[in-house]
Scaffold this active site. Structure first.
Site, PDB file in Angstrom:
ATOM      1  N   GLU A   1       6.639  -7.274   1.357  1.00  0.00           N
ATOM      2  CA  GLU A   1       6.205  -7.788   2.653  1.00  0.00           C
ATOM      3  C   GLU A   1       6.385  -9.295   2.687  1.00  0.00           C
ATOM      4  O   GLU A   1       6.063  -9.986   1.713  1.00  0.00           O
ATOM      5  CB  GLU A   1       4.743  -7.420   2.909  1.00  0.00           C
ATOM      6  CG  GLU A   1       4.306  -7.740   4.332  1.00  0.00           C
ATOM      7  CD  GLU A   1       2.930  -7.200   4.637  1.00  0.00           C
ATOM      8  OE1 GLU A   1       2.826  -6.319   5.507  1.00  0.00           O
ATOM      9  OE2 GLU A   1       1.966  -7.663   4.011  1.00  0.00           O
TER      10      GLU A   1
ATOM     11  N   ASP B   1       2.731  -5.840  -1.721  1.00  0.00           N
ATOM     12  CA  ASP B   1       1.988  -6.674  -0.778  1.00  0.00           C
ATOM     13  C   ASP B   1       1.591  -7.932  -1.548  1.00  0.00           C
ATOM     14  O   ASP B   1       0.621  -7.912  -2.310  1.00  0.00           O
ATOM     15  CB  ASP B   1       0.753  -5.926  -0.269  1.00  0.00           C
ATOM     16  CG  ASP B   1      -0.090  -6.763   0.677  1.00  0.00           C
ATOM     17  OD1 ASP B   1       0.476  -7.585   1.420  1.00  0.00           O
ATOM     18  OD2 ASP B   1      -1.324  -6.595   0.673  1.00  0.00           O
TER      19      ASP B   1
ATOM     20  N   ASP C   1      -5.115  -3.722  -0.213  1.00  0.00           N
ATOM     21  CA  ASP C   1      -3.889  -4.320  -0.761  1.00  0.00           C
ATOM     22  C   ASP C   1      -2.955  -3.231  -1.291  1.00  0.00           C
ATOM     23  O   ASP C   1      -1.736  -3.306  -1.110  1.00  0.00           O
ATOM     24  CB  ASP C   1      -4.214  -5.306  -1.892  1.00  0.00           C
ATOM     25  CG  ASP C   1      -5.080  -6.462  -1.422  1.00  0.00           C
ATOM     26  OD1 ASP C   1      -4.643  -7.197  -0.526  1.00  0.00           O
ATOM     27  OD2 ASP C   1      -6.188  -6.608  -1.949  1.00  0.00           O
TER      28      ASP C   1
END
Length: 165
Positions: free
Chosen positions: A67, A7, A140
């Site tokens: 991502e 992420d 996160d």
């Protein structure tokens, strides 16, 4: 199959490692690499890159899932996240690892069955799917695990499609 989910962020970069055997998924590790907002962007990126290279070397993933930035209204934020995504891709590419990219809505759809899920819903579904007693913290790290889960679901789906064609 071991997948490293990432992420990206320029202050907090989440990572999550999942092993898959058959249809069983097991969390290996997760965490957040942090950088100071007081540092210039190039120093933050350099620090995060070196820390992420260490994570990649230690966890030895087979594949990496990252991502993609969410653009929406804040273009500056999306550009910054794109830079963090680039260092994640570079850390994997330097180890000759295949990299897969997923938009946030697809990650949420794969993990929660809704592309508009909240962070709390994603955390809870990550907890359930990985058989954890508590939801991974901070968000996160949980988001990075969700990216890895999304990738594993996509691989299974792609395998099914290839068998029927």
């Amino acid at each position: 199959m071991r997948v490293l989910g990432i992420d990206p962020g320029t202050l907090n970069l989440g990572y999550g490692v999942i092993d898959e055997e058959g249809r069983e998924m097991r969390m290996v590790n997760c965490g957040v690499l942090r950088s100071s907002a007081k540092l210039p962007l190039e120093r933050r990126l350099s620090s995060l890159y070196h820390d992420l290279c260490r994570v990649v070397a230690e966890c030895e993933p087979d594949e990496v899932a990252v991502e993609e930035p969410f653009v929406a209204d804040n273009v500056r934020s999306a550009l910054s996240l794109g830079r963090a995504q680039a260092i994640a891709i570079l850390a994997a590419a330097n180890r000759k690892l295949p990299v897969f990219r997923y938009p946030p809505a697809l990650v949420k759809q794969n993990v929660t069955n809704s592309g508009g899920s909240s962070k709390a819903q994603v955390q809870e579904m990550v907890r359930i799917q990985l058989g954890l007693s508590t939801a991974p913290e901070p968000s996160d790290a949980s988001d990075a695990l969700a990216v890895a889960i999304c990738h594993l679901h996509q691989r299974q789906f792609d395998c099914l499609l290839n068998k029927t064609q």
